[in-house]
Motif scaffolding. Structure first.
Motif, short mmCIF file in Angstrom:
data_model
loop_
_atom_site.label_atom_id
_atom_site.label_comp_id
_atom_site.label_asym_id
_atom_site.label_seq_id
_atom_site.Cartn_x
_atom_site.Cartn_y
_atom_site.Cartn_z
N GLN A 154 -4.85 5.08 2.72
CA GLN A 154 -4.48 4.25 2.49
C GLN A 154 -4.99 3.47 0.77
N SER A 211 1.11 -1.46 0.09
CA SER A 211 0.18 -0.03 -0.51
C SER A 211 0.56 1.31 0.16
N MET A 217 -7.90 6.01 6.05
CA MET A 217 -6.89 5.39 7.85
C MET A 217 -8.28 5.81 9.12
N TYR A 275 -6.55 -0.67 7.18
CA TYR A 275 -5.31 -0.32 8.08
C TYR A 275 -6.25 1.28 8.62
N VAL A 304 0.60 4.93 1.90
CA VAL A 304 -0.46 5.96 2.81
C VAL A 304 -0.06 7.28 2.16
#
Length: 159
Positions: A60, A48, A73, A127, A50
């Motif tokens: 994310q 991923s 997130m 996440y 972020v």
């Protein structure tokens, strides 16, 4: 691995353009004209990416140029004391402890307005960052340029 960090010392427009080329199908909050988008940090946590927006939204998404979906997130801007996010770092043992750190700024002239906090990220694919897991690491006066770059050295210590 940090992919991008906005600071006054680097070539912001070129770095931002390079970072956003990796994710052309995902839009972000508009920032100041000279920045184009208000992104303060980008990290790759395989598989991923972020992204921390300056206003506090942390997203994310799949590290894939074809992606058009992002997952929120956490929105730090909705929590007390987090008006702007200047830095983000994942603990070197993130896979085990799920710790993410943020440097954020609240009200100007607040003696405790600049802060580094630690949160825990869920173990599932969402996440999600648990707001109740917030732990204050350090705080200091919020006034003027407050810094905000968070990094862990090869020794595993936070700098």
């Amino acid at each position: 691995m940090r992919l991008y960090y906005i600071s006054e010392e680097n070539d912001v427009s070129r770095s931002l353009a390079q970072a956003l080329q990796a994710i052309p199908g995902v839009a972000f909050h508009a920032g100041p004209p000279r920045l184009g988008a208000a992104i303060s940090d980008i990290w790759r946590i395989s598989p991923s990416l972020v992204i921390a927006e300056l206003e506090g939204k942390i997203y994310q998404f799949c590290d894939d140029r074809q992606t058009t979906k992002r997952h929120l997130m956490i929105d730090l801007g909705t929590l007390p004391g987090h008006q702007r996010v200047y830095g983000m770092a994942f603990h070197p043992d993130f896979a085990e402890n799920r710790y993410v750190f943020f440097c954020s700024v609240g009200e100007a002239d607040d003696p405790h307005g600049t802060r580094v906090t630690r949160f825990q990220v869920s173990r599932d694919e969402s996440y999600r960052v648990d707001p109740a897991s917030e732990t204050l690491i350090i705080d200091w006066y919020a006034g003027g340029h407050n810094g905000g770059c968070l990094q862990f050295g090869p020794d595993g210590y936070w700098y």
